[in-house]
Design a protein around this motif. Structure first.
Motif, PDB file in Angstrom:
ATOM      1  N   GLY A  15       0.798  -1.233   0.000  1.00 19.12           N
ATOM      2  CA  GLY A  15       0.000   0.000   0.000  1.00 19.12           C
ATOM      3  C   GLY A  15       0.826   1.278   0.000  1.00 19.12           C
ATOM      4  N   LYS A  16       2.099   1.192  -0.389  1.00 17.98           N
ATOM      5  CA  LYS A  16       2.940   2.400  -0.453  1.00 17.98           C
ATOM      6  C   LYS A  16       2.292   3.465  -1.329  1.00 17.98           C
ATOM      7  N   THR A  17       1.856   3.050  -2.500  1.00 19.51           N
ATOM      8  CA  THR A  17       1.305   4.015  -3.448  1.00 19.51           C
ATOM      9  C   THR A  17      -0.001   4.590  -2.927  1.00 19.51           C
ATOM     10  N   TYR A  18      -0.809   3.741  -2.318  1.00 16.03           N
ATOM     11  CA  TYR A  18      -2.091   4.219  -1.793  1.00 16.03           C
ATOM     12  C   TYR A  18      -1.854   5.276  -0.723  1.00 16.03           C
ATOM     13  N   TYR A  37       7.922  11.494  -6.719  1.00 16.16           N
ATOM     14  CA  TYR A  37       9.029  10.879  -7.447  1.00 16.16           C
ATOM     15  C   TYR A  37       9.091   9.389  -7.150  1.00 16.16           C
ATOM     16  N   LYS A  38       9.134   8.618  -8.203  1.00 14.57           N
ATOM     17  CA  LYS A  38       9.286   7.161  -8.105  1.00 14.57           C
ATOM     18  C   LYS A  38      10.538   6.852  -8.924  1.00 14.57           C
ATOM     19  N   PRO A  39      11.660   6.619  -8.280  1.00 16.13           N
ATOM     20  CA  PRO A  39      12.930   6.515  -9.014  1.00 16.13           C
ATOM     21  C   PRO A  39      12.918   5.461 -10.119  1.00 16.13           C
ATOM     22  N   ASP A  61       1.548   2.765 -13.240  1.00 22.28           N
ATOM     23  CA  ASP A  61       0.271   3.105 -12.580  1.00 22.28           C
ATOM     24  C   ASP A  61       0.522   3.829 -11.251  1.00 22.28           C
ATOM     25  N   ASP A  62       1.594   3.442 -10.557  1.00 19.79           N
ATOM     26  CA  ASP A  62       1.942   4.107  -9.293  1.00 19.79           C
ATOM     27  C   ASP A  62       2.232   5.583  -9.543  1.00 19.79           C
ATOM     28  N   ALA A  63       3.041   5.843 -10.574  1.00 20.81           N
ATOM     29  CA  ALA A  63       3.418   7.232 -10.875  1.00 20.81           C
ATOM     30  C   ALA A  63       2.181   8.056 -11.213  1.00 20.81           C
ATOM     31  N   VAL A 122       8.870  10.633  -2.136  1.00 19.99           N
ATOM     32  CA  VAL A 122       9.587   9.662  -2.973  1.00 19.99           C
ATOM     33  C   VAL A 122       9.055   8.285  -2.615  1.00 19.99           C
ATOM     34  N   GLU A 123       8.623   7.540  -3.607  1.00 18.45           N
ATOM     35  CA  GLU A 123       8.163   6.169  -3.343  1.00 18.45           C
ATOM     36  C   GLU A 123       9.182   5.183  -3.872  1.00 18.45           C
ATOM     37  N   GLY A 124       9.749   4.407  -2.978  1.00 16.95           N
ATOM     38  CA  GLY A 124      10.689   3.380  -3.404  1.00 16.95           C
ATOM     39  C   GLY A 124       9.961   2.260  -4.146  1.00 16.95           C
TER      40      GLY A 124
HETATM   41 MG   LIG Z   1       3.543   1.176  -5.366  1.00 19.83          MG
END
Ligand SMILES: [Mg+2]
Length: 233
Positions: A15-18, A37-39, A61-63, A122-124
């Motif tokens: 659920g990081k993106t959520y 930012y999603k590296p 989709d996350d970005a 920033v989402e890893g």
């Molecule tokens: Mg994600």
């Protein structure tokens, strides 16, 4: 200087993106210029051939989710500059697709967002010890980004172990931890561990549990207050 958080998870698909999208929306609503930012992302899909993107363009989709939640700041292409199709650790997905994997761009891609934002999320990819190539882990990238970690954990059986392991890995590397958010999946409504997990983690962990989110639900008031305190301080 932009402030920010490096959002990591206790596992992939926790659920990081959520949570990142909820935080992005909350920050934007508080009047912040939010950068997202999603590296690197793997498991990306090919854009529908509707003419809005060049044929064959891979879309994360996350970005898209965090960018839209943040109010579509900057350019979508800059949210996640390195996108791969295979559902593997990013450098392995790149290898499987015969594409380059740019360790430098993982870091320099953040500059675009820090230059134009008050606060950058920033989402890893994957968890803190997800590999990013020979001798490099996500934790090394988190250290170079310089933002404290926000740990997203799946509130389900097993999360006490996963959360404490992630915290221990962060502490061992002297990565600051802003806190933990537990995300309860909708698919496990009868998991008896859910109610007791937060307290059991608290007993063994010195970092705060900022709140509990039901996947699909809103940010709890405790997290909204934390966001407001962060942006006003
Ligand atoms: Mg994600």
């Amino acid at each position: 200087m932009a402030r920010g958080l490096f959002i990591t998870g206790t596992d992939t698909e926790v659920g990081k993106t959520y949570v990142a999208a909820l935080l992005a929306a909350e920050l934007a609503a508080a009047g912040c210029r939010v950068g997202v930012y999603k590296p690197a992302a793997s498991g990306c899909t090919v854009a529908p051939g509707d003419g809005t993107l060049p044929p064959g363009t891979l879309v994360s989709d996350d970005a898209v989710a965090v960018w839209e939640a943040a109010g579509r700041p900057g350019e979508l292409d800059r949210v996640c500059p390195q996108r791969f199709a295979a559902p593997l650790a990013p450098h392995l997905a790149a290898r499987a697709e015969g594409k380059p994997f740019d360790a430098e761009l993982l870091r320099t891609g953040l500059d675009y967002w820090t230059a134009q934002s008050d606060f950058v999320l920033v989402e890893g990819a994957g968890g803190l010890l997800c590999p990013l190539g020979a001798g490099e882990l996500m934790a090394d990238l988190a250290a170079d980004c310089g933002f404290p970690l926000l740990i997203v954990a799946r509130n389900a059986l097993g999360t006490i172990n996963h959360t404490l392991l992630t915290v221990e890995a962060a502490e061992r590397r002297r990565l600051p931890v802003a806190g933990i958010i537990l995300n309860t999946p909708v698919s496990r409504p009868n998991d008896p561990s859910v109610a007791g997990n937060p307290e059991e983690i608290r007993v063994h962990c010195s970092h705060p549990i900022l709140g509990e989110v039901s996947h699909g639900g809103p940010l709890p008031e405790s997290v909204r207050r934390w966001v407001r305190d962060m942006t006003s301080g």
